[in-house]
Motif scaffolding. Structure first.
Motif, PDB file in Angstrom:
ATOM      1  N   LYS A  49       0.839  -1.190   0.000  1.00  0.00           N
ATOM      2  CA  LYS A  49       0.000   0.000   0.000  1.00  0.00           C
ATOM      3  C   LYS A  49       0.880   1.248   0.000  1.00  0.00           C
ATOM      4  N   SER A  50       0.268   2.367  -0.328  1.00  0.00           N
ATOM      5  CA  SER A  50       1.002   3.632  -0.274  1.00  0.00           C
ATOM      6  C   SER A  50       0.168   4.679   0.445  1.00  0.00           C
ATOM      7  N   LEU A  51       0.851   5.536   1.172  1.00  0.00           N
ATOM      8  CA  LEU A  51       0.246   6.701   1.815  1.00  0.00           C
ATOM      9  C   LEU A  51       0.898   7.931   1.211  1.00  0.00           C
ATOM     10  N   GLU A  52       0.080   8.831   0.703  1.00  0.00           N
ATOM     11  CA  GLU A  52       0.628  10.063   0.152  1.00  0.00           C
ATOM     12  C   GLU A  52      -0.086  11.251   0.768  1.00  0.00           C
ATOM     13  N   LEU A  53       0.675  12.276   1.052  1.00  0.00           N
ATOM     14  CA  LEU A  53       0.145  13.476   1.695  1.00  0.00           C
ATOM     15  C   LEU A  53      -0.037  14.572   0.659  1.00  0.00           C
ATOM     16  N   LYS A  54      -1.246  15.112   0.616  1.00  0.00           N
ATOM     17  CA  LYS A  54      -1.516  16.265  -0.235  1.00  0.00           C
ATOM     18  C   LYS A  54      -1.691  17.470   0.687  1.00  0.00           C
ATOM     19  N   VAL A  55      -0.850  18.464   0.500  1.00  0.00           N
ATOM     20  CA  VAL A  55      -0.818  19.603   1.413  1.00  0.00           C
ATOM     21  C   VAL A  55      -2.164  20.322   1.432  1.00  0.00           C
ATOM     22  N   LEU A  56      -2.651  20.605   2.645  1.00  0.00           N
ATOM     23  CA  LEU A  56      -3.884  21.370   2.824  1.00  0.00           C
ATOM     24  C   LEU A  56      -3.505  22.833   3.040  1.00  0.00           C
ATOM     25  N   ALA A  57      -3.757  23.668   2.051  1.00  0.00           N
ATOM     26  CA  ALA A  57      -3.461  25.098   2.161  1.00  0.00           C
ATOM     27  C   ALA A  57      -4.530  25.882   1.416  1.00  0.00           C
ATOM     28  N   ASP A  58      -4.735  27.124   1.829  1.00  0.00           N
ATOM     29  CA  ASP A  58      -5.739  27.962   1.170  1.00  0.00           C
ATOM     30  C   ASP A  58      -5.258  28.425  -0.203  1.00  0.00           C
ATOM     31  N   VAL A  59      -3.999  28.820  -0.264  1.00  0.00           N
ATOM     32  CA  VAL A  59      -3.432  29.355  -1.504  1.00  0.00           C
ATOM     33  C   VAL A  59      -2.174  28.573  -1.859  1.00  0.00           C
ATOM     34  N   LYS A  79       7.952  14.847 -15.766  1.00  0.00           N
ATOM     35  CA  LYS A  79       9.245  15.512 -15.872  1.00  0.00           C
ATOM     36  C   LYS A  79       9.462  16.416 -14.658  1.00  0.00           C
ATOM     37  N   GLY A  80      10.739  16.677 -14.365  1.00  0.00           N
ATOM     38  CA  GLY A  80      11.054  17.481 -13.194  1.00  0.00           C
ATOM     39  C   GLY A  80      10.601  16.746 -11.944  1.00  0.00           C
ATOM     40  N   LEU A  81       9.877  17.447 -11.075  1.00  0.00           N
ATOM     41  CA  LEU A  81       9.308  16.812  -9.892  1.00  0.00           C
ATOM     42  C   LEU A  81       7.922  16.259 -10.176  1.00  0.00           C
ATOM     43  N   GLY A  82       7.409  16.547 -11.390  1.00  0.00           N
ATOM     44  CA  GLY A  82       6.214  15.905 -11.914  1.00  0.00           C
ATOM     45  C   GLY A  82       5.058  15.782 -10.955  1.00  0.00           C
ATOM     46  N   HIS A  83       4.539  14.578 -10.825  1.00  0.00           N
ATOM     47  CA  HIS A  83       3.339  14.338 -10.021  1.00  0.00           C
ATOM     48  C   HIS A  83       3.574  14.618  -8.546  1.00  0.00           C
ATOM     49  N   ARG A  84       4.818  14.524  -8.095  1.00  0.00           N
ATOM     50  CA  ARG A  84       5.117  14.835  -6.702  1.00  0.00           C
ATOM     51  C   ARG A  84       4.736  16.276  -6.381  1.00  0.00           C
ATOM     52  N   PHE A  85       4.863  17.152  -7.368  1.00  0.00           N
ATOM     53  CA  PHE A  85       4.462  18.544  -7.202  1.00  0.00           C
ATOM     54  C   PHE A  85       2.962  18.731  -7.433  1.00  0.00           C
ATOM     55  N   LEU A  86       2.473  18.162  -8.522  1.00  0.00           N
ATOM     56  CA  LEU A  86       1.109  18.466  -8.952  1.00  0.00           C
ATOM     57  C   LEU A  86       0.044  17.970  -7.987  1.00  0.00           C
ATOM     58  N   ARG A  87       0.292  16.864  -7.280  1.00  0.00           N
ATOM     59  CA  ARG A  87      -0.757  16.341  -6.405  1.00  0.00           C
ATOM     60  C   ARG A  87      -1.072  17.292  -5.252  1.00  0.00           C
ATOM     61  N   HIS A  88      -0.092  18.124  -4.854  1.00  0.00           N
ATOM     62  CA  HIS A  88      -0.341  19.045  -3.752  1.00  0.00           C
ATOM     63  C   HIS A  88      -1.300  20.169  -4.148  1.00  0.00           C
ATOM     64  N   ILE A  89      -1.354  20.484  -5.436  1.00  0.00           N
ATOM     65  CA  ILE A  89      -2.220  21.564  -5.897  1.00  0.00           C
ATOM     66  C   ILE A  89      -3.696  21.210  -5.718  1.00  0.00           C
ATOM     67  N   GLU A  90      -4.019  19.917  -5.705  1.00  0.00           N
ATOM     68  CA  GLU A  90      -5.414  19.491  -5.623  1.00  0.00           C
ATOM     69  C   GLU A  90      -6.082  19.966  -4.343  1.00  0.00           C
ATOM     70  N   ARG A  91      -5.318  20.238  -3.291  1.00  0.00           N
ATOM     71  CA  ARG A  91      -5.889  20.621  -1.993  1.00  0.00           C
ATOM     72  C   ARG A  91      -6.067  22.131  -1.839  1.00  0.00           C
ATOM     73  N   ASN A  92      -5.464  22.922  -2.709  1.00  0.00           N
ATOM     74  CA  ASN A  92      -5.500  24.376  -2.531  1.00  0.00           C
ATOM     75  C   ASN A  92      -6.810  24.963  -3.025  1.00  0.00           C
ATOM     76  N   SER A  93      -7.365  25.896  -2.245  1.00  0.00           N
ATOM     77  CA  SER A  93      -8.619  26.540  -2.638  1.00  0.00           C
ATOM     78  C   SER A  93      -8.405  27.492  -3.813  1.00  0.00           C
ATOM     79  N   ALA A  94      -7.293  28.207  -3.797  1.00  0.00           N
ATOM     80  CA  ALA A  94      -6.990  29.161  -4.864  1.00  0.00           C
ATOM     81  C   ALA A  94      -5.530  28.991  -5.269  1.00  0.00           C
ATOM     82  N   LEU A  95      -5.236  29.358  -6.513  1.00  0.00           N
ATOM     83  CA  LEU A  95      -3.879  29.236  -7.035  1.00  0.00           C
ATOM     84  C   LEU A  95      -3.357  30.610  -7.433  1.00  0.00           C
ATOM     85  N   LEU A  96      -2.181  30.950  -6.929  1.00  0.00           N
ATOM     86  CA  LEU A  96      -1.523  32.202  -7.274  1.00  0.00           C
ATOM     87  C   LEU A  96      -0.373  31.890  -8.224  1.00  0.00           C
TER      88      LEU A  96
END
Length: 330
Positions: free
Chosen positions: A155-165, A228-245
Motif C-alpha cells: 500500500k502507499s500513503l501520500e500526503l496532499k498539502v492542505l493550504a488555502d493558496v 518531468k522534473g518533480l512531476g506528479h510529486r508537485f502536482l498532487r499538492h495543488i489538488e488541496r488548494n482553494s486558490a492558485l496564485l
C-alpha cells in the motif's frame, strides 16, 4: 539534495489479522456424556485503522515503519467461549493523507478531519462454532467454520498539502522569496532551479487577527504532467488548494506563454484543477516603470485578476493579501 523532515510519500506492506476458527467441541458433564455441541466462535482479526491527527504535518514518523501487521483473532473454545478479538493497529496520519493500493492505484481511504478514523484493511471475521449449527434434525453438528483471512498487500500513503493558496510558477519565479516576505516561514532561497524540493507552508497574518495558509510548492516545468522534473510529486499538492496564485517574473520573455504553459500542465494532470480560482502576480516588478506594466497587463488574460509585486521592496504585498482574502471568502 535538500535535507528535510518533510516526507509526503510512504510505501508499506500492510496485513490485517485473520479471523479465528470456530470450535468443534461437544460438552461432557458428570451426568451427561453427550450434552451437545458447545463450540464457541472465533474472534475477529485485527483491523488496520487510519486516524487523522492535526498535530502531524508529515509522514516522517512512518518512514521506517515498513511492515504493518495486525494480530490474528483467537480460535473459539469449549463452553461456547468466543475467541479474543485481535488487536487493531492504528496508524496516525496528518490531515490530507490519501491511502492507495499500490498495484491498482485505487484510492482506498482519505483523511480530512482531526480524529477521523477509517478502517483501511478490515480484519477477517471469526468462524462460527458448531453450536451455531445445531437443529432439531441435526443435534450433533460435527463441523465449524474456519476464520476468514485478513487483507494484505503493498500500500502507499501520500500526503496532499492542505493550504488555502498554492503558489504556482516555474523554478526561480520568486515563490520562496514571496513566502518568506509575507509569512514567518523561512524556505531555502538560492539562485538556481529547484531550490524548493518539498512544499513549504506559511501562515499569512491578515487584519483583525485573521489569517490564511499559503504553500510554496516545488517549481513546475513544461512536461510535469508526464512526470518531468518533480512531476506528479508537485502536482498532487495543488489538488488541496482553494486558490492558485500564479507567480510570473517581470523579466520573463513571454508572460502569457508562461501562464499558458502552467495552466496546460494543470489541465493535463487533472482538468478539475481549472475550476479553482486563479490569480496572477508579476514578481520582481520593482524593475518596471508604468509603461512596461501597462504593456504586460495587455498580454495577460482579462478574466484572471493580476497584480504587480516586489518581495524585496514589499511593493504590492498588502494589496496582494487583500485580493487573496477576497477570493478565499467570496
Amino acid at each position: 539534495m535538500e535535507k528535510t523532515n518533510f516526507i509526503d510519500y510512504i510505501r508499506i506492506f500492510a496485513k490485517s489479522g485473520h479471523g479465528g476458527a470456530g470450535s468443534r467441541h461437544f460438552a461432557r458433564t458428570k451426568y451427561n456424556a453427550q450434552a451437545g455441541p458447545d463450540g464457541g466462535d472465533g474472534g475477529r482479526g485485527g483491523h488496520i485503522i487510519l486516524k487523522g491527527n492535526q498535530q502531524l504535518w508529515t509522514l516522517l514518523h512512518l518512514r521506517y515503519y515498513k511492515n504493518v501487521l495486525a494480530e490474528n483473532g483467537e480460535n473459539g473454545s469449549k463452553n461456547n467461549c468466543t475467541g479474543r478479538t485481535g488487536n487493531d493497529v492504528i496508524i496516525e496520519v496528518p490531515l490530507g493523507t490519501v491511502a492507495r493500493d499500490e498495484e491498482t492505484g485505487e484510492m482506498e481511504a482519505e483523511i480530512l478531519e482531526d480524529g477521523q478514523e477509517i478502517i483501511w484493511l478490515p480484519g477477517g471475521r471469526g468462524g462460527l462454532g458448531n453450536s451455531n449449527f445445531a437443529t432439531p434434525t441435526n443435534q450433533v453438528p460435527d463441523h465449524a467454520q474456519p476464520g476468514e483471512p485478513g487483507v494484505e498487500g503493498w500500500k502507499s500513503l501520500e500526503l496532499k498539502v492542505l493550504a488555502d493558496v498554492g503558489l504556482v510558477g516555474f523554478p526561480n519565479a520568486g515563490k520562496s522569496t514571496l513566502l518568506s516576505a509575507i509569512t514567518a516561514a523561512r524556505p531555502k532561497i538560492a539562485d538556481y532551479a529547484f531550490t524548493t524540493l518539498t512544499p513549504q507552508l506559511g501562515m499569512i497574518e491578515y487584519r483583525d487577527g485573521r489569517s490564511f495558509c499559503m504553500a510554496d510548492l516545488p517549481g513546475i516545468i513544461e512536461g510535469a504532467a508526464e512526470g518531468k522534473g518533480l512531476g506528479h510529486r508537485f502536482l498532487r499538492h495543488i489538488e488541496r488548494n482553494s486558490a492558485l496564485l500564479f507567480l510570473i517574473p517581470a523579466d520573463s520573455d513571454d508572460h502569457m506563454k508562461e501562464f499558458n504553459i502552467l495552466v496546460s500542465e494543470l489541465e493535463q494532470y487533472n482538468p478539475d484543477l481549472l475550476q479553482k480560482d486563479f490569480m496572477i502576480a508579476i514578481s520582481k516588478s520593482d524593475m518596471l516603470d508604468d509603461e512596461l506594466k501597462a504593456a504586460i497587463s495587455q498580454e495577460l488574460p482579462g478574466n484572471v485578476p493580476h497584480i504587480f509585486i516586489s518581495s524585496v521592496t514589499n511593493k504590492g504585498l498588502s494589496e496582494l493579501k487583500d485580493q487573496l482574502w477576497e477570493i478565499l471568502n467570496k
